[in-house]
Write a protein that holds these residues in place. Structure first.
Motif, PDB file in Angstrom:
ATOM      1  N   LEU A 276       0.815  -1.211   0.000  1.00 19.50           N
ATOM      2  CA  LEU A 276       0.000   0.000   0.000  1.00 19.50           C
ATOM      3  C   LEU A 276       0.853   1.269   0.000  1.00 19.50           C
ATOM      4  O   LEU A 276       0.656   2.161  -0.842  1.00 19.50           O
TER       5      LEU A 276
ATOM      6  N   LEU B 285       0.924   5.122  -2.435  1.00 18.46           N
ATOM      7  CA  LEU B 285       0.237   6.314  -1.957  1.00 18.46           C
ATOM      8  C   LEU B 285       0.613   7.575  -2.740  1.00 18.46           C
ATOM      9  O   LEU B 285      -0.268   8.395  -3.047  1.00 18.46           O
TER      10      LEU B 285
ATOM     11  N   LEU C 221      -1.259   7.478  -6.069  1.00 17.27           N
ATOM     12  CA  LEU C 221      -2.688   7.647  -5.818  1.00 17.27           C
ATOM     13  C   LEU C 221      -3.022   9.103  -5.524  1.00 17.27           C
ATOM     14  O   LEU C 221      -4.043   9.623  -5.988  1.00 17.27           O
TER      15      LEU C 221
ATOM     16  N   LEU D 220      -6.854   8.401   1.877  1.00 19.34           N
ATOM     17  CA  LEU D 220      -6.905   7.073   2.487  1.00 19.34           C
ATOM     18  C   LEU D 220      -6.641   7.177   3.985  1.00 19.34           C
ATOM     19  O   LEU D 220      -5.715   7.870   4.415  1.00 19.34           O
TER      20      LEU D 220
ATOM     21  N   VAL E 238      -8.353   2.518  -6.021  1.00 19.79           N
ATOM     22  CA  VAL E 238      -7.312   1.962  -5.153  1.00 19.79           C
ATOM     23  C   VAL E 238      -6.963   0.545  -5.580  1.00 19.79           C
ATOM     24  O   VAL E 238      -5.778   0.187  -5.672  1.00 19.79           O
TER      25      VAL E 238
ATOM     26  N   GLU F 154      -4.886   0.608  -8.714  1.00 18.64           N
ATOM     27  CA  GLU F 154      -3.523   1.048  -8.432  1.00 18.64           C
ATOM     28  C   GLU F 154      -2.704  -0.070  -7.802  1.00 18.64           C
ATOM     29  O   GLU F 154      -1.545  -0.293  -8.176  1.00 18.64           O
TER      30      GLU F 154
END
Length: 301
Positions: A108, A112, A115, A124, A290, A293
């Motif tokens: 993740l 970020l 994103l 997020l 998300v 991605e």
């Protein structure tokens, strides 16, 4: 008319077993949750909870109510997602993500920045949770997206209200000091190659400990486990002393530096990583953005 907030409170109390734990999850006081349940009981006209030791359980009427509740929650969420989709489908607002720690670090967090560039109106909110807890949070509506992994080859049991999408296959490698005799190996290592070596491993109950136990299962006697450490950066600090080796998932692996090297195993330990969300939120532009991605980085190694 039934109060939806009170119905949500009942769902959390039923899942967690006590009003206090439900209050912690929902961000309310125990008194406020208790009042919500009492309000719901007045609206329906029957008792919904009964004492059970130090906790509470659903009455038959309460169970019947919750059995029908998923349709209510899904319909409401579909209404909300329809409204958001009409607004041109641009991901926006806050997306609450529940994920296990190594997925946050290795899957993740690296995405970020991109994103944020692609979806400047989306924020997020990430919470570390084990897979079972993350699935509960999504099903209960306190999170929007869960990132989970299987357990020793067994996929988590998803409620019918959730859907999931495979994101990534995470592999485990041996990490050792570059002066270690196995560091020069030119091919993947086997269980026989690591017989008799000293280890630092993750504690029992973790996926990585299961990997380790499977790797040494055919070796005589107990393996030489010198240290039990949950944090992988700390494991590597012990590996750097050249006294032990470790089995570390690629998603969890910090930068090794100059003194440490990795060697693959055959067969490789692996776990499947997936995203899960409520079926009623399937049209969410934020969830779709998300997940897309994260899929773009499926070759993490």
């Amino acid at each position: 008319m039934i109060d939806v907030g009170s119905l949500s409170a009942l769902r959390s109390v039923a899942a967690l077993g006590t009003i206090a734990r439900a209050a912690d999850e929902l961000g309310f006081t125990a008194s406020a949750v208790s009042q919500q349940i009492k309000r719901l009981e007045r609206q329906i006209g029957v008792a919904l909870l009964a004492p059970a030791g130090r906790g509470v359980v659903l009455t038959p009427s309460g169970q019947a109510l919750l059995d029908a509740a998923p349709d209510v929650f899904q319909s409401l969420e579909r209404c909300a997602e329809a409204a958001r989709s009409v607004a041109d489908g641009t991901p926006s607002g806050v997306l609450r993500v529940a994920a296990f720690s190594t997925a946050i670090r290795g899957l993740l967090a690296p995405h970020l920045p991109s994103l944020a560039t692609a979806c400047p109106d989306l924020r997020l909110q990430v919470t570390e949770q084990d897979p079972d807890q993350a699935l509960h949070s999504v099903a209960a509506g306190t999170a929007d997206l869960a990132i989970i992994h299987d357990a020793d080859g067994l996929s988590p049991r998803l409620p019918a209200s959730l859907v999931h999408r495979h994101l990534h296959t995470d592999l485990g490698d041996l990490v050792m000091h570059r002066s270690h005799p196995l560091a020069a190996a030119g091919q993947p290592l086997t269980s026989a190659d690591v017989a008799g070596l000293a280890w630092v491993t993750s504690p029992p109950g973790t996926v990585c400990h299961q990997w380790f136990r499977r790797l040494v299962s055919d070796q005589p006697g107990e393996p030489d486990v010198r240290h039990l450490v949950d944090d992988f950066a700390t494991q590597l600090s012990l590996v750097a002393t050249s006294a032990v080796i470790a089995l570390v998932p690629r998603l969890a692996r910090p930068a090794l530096g100059d003194d440490l090297v990795t060697r693959a195993l055959t067969p490789p330990p692996m776990r499947e990583v997936s995203a899960a969300w409520r079926r009623s939120a399937d049209a969410s532009p934020a969830i779709r953005a998300v997940v897309a991605e994260l899929l773009s980085g499926a070759d993490v190694s």
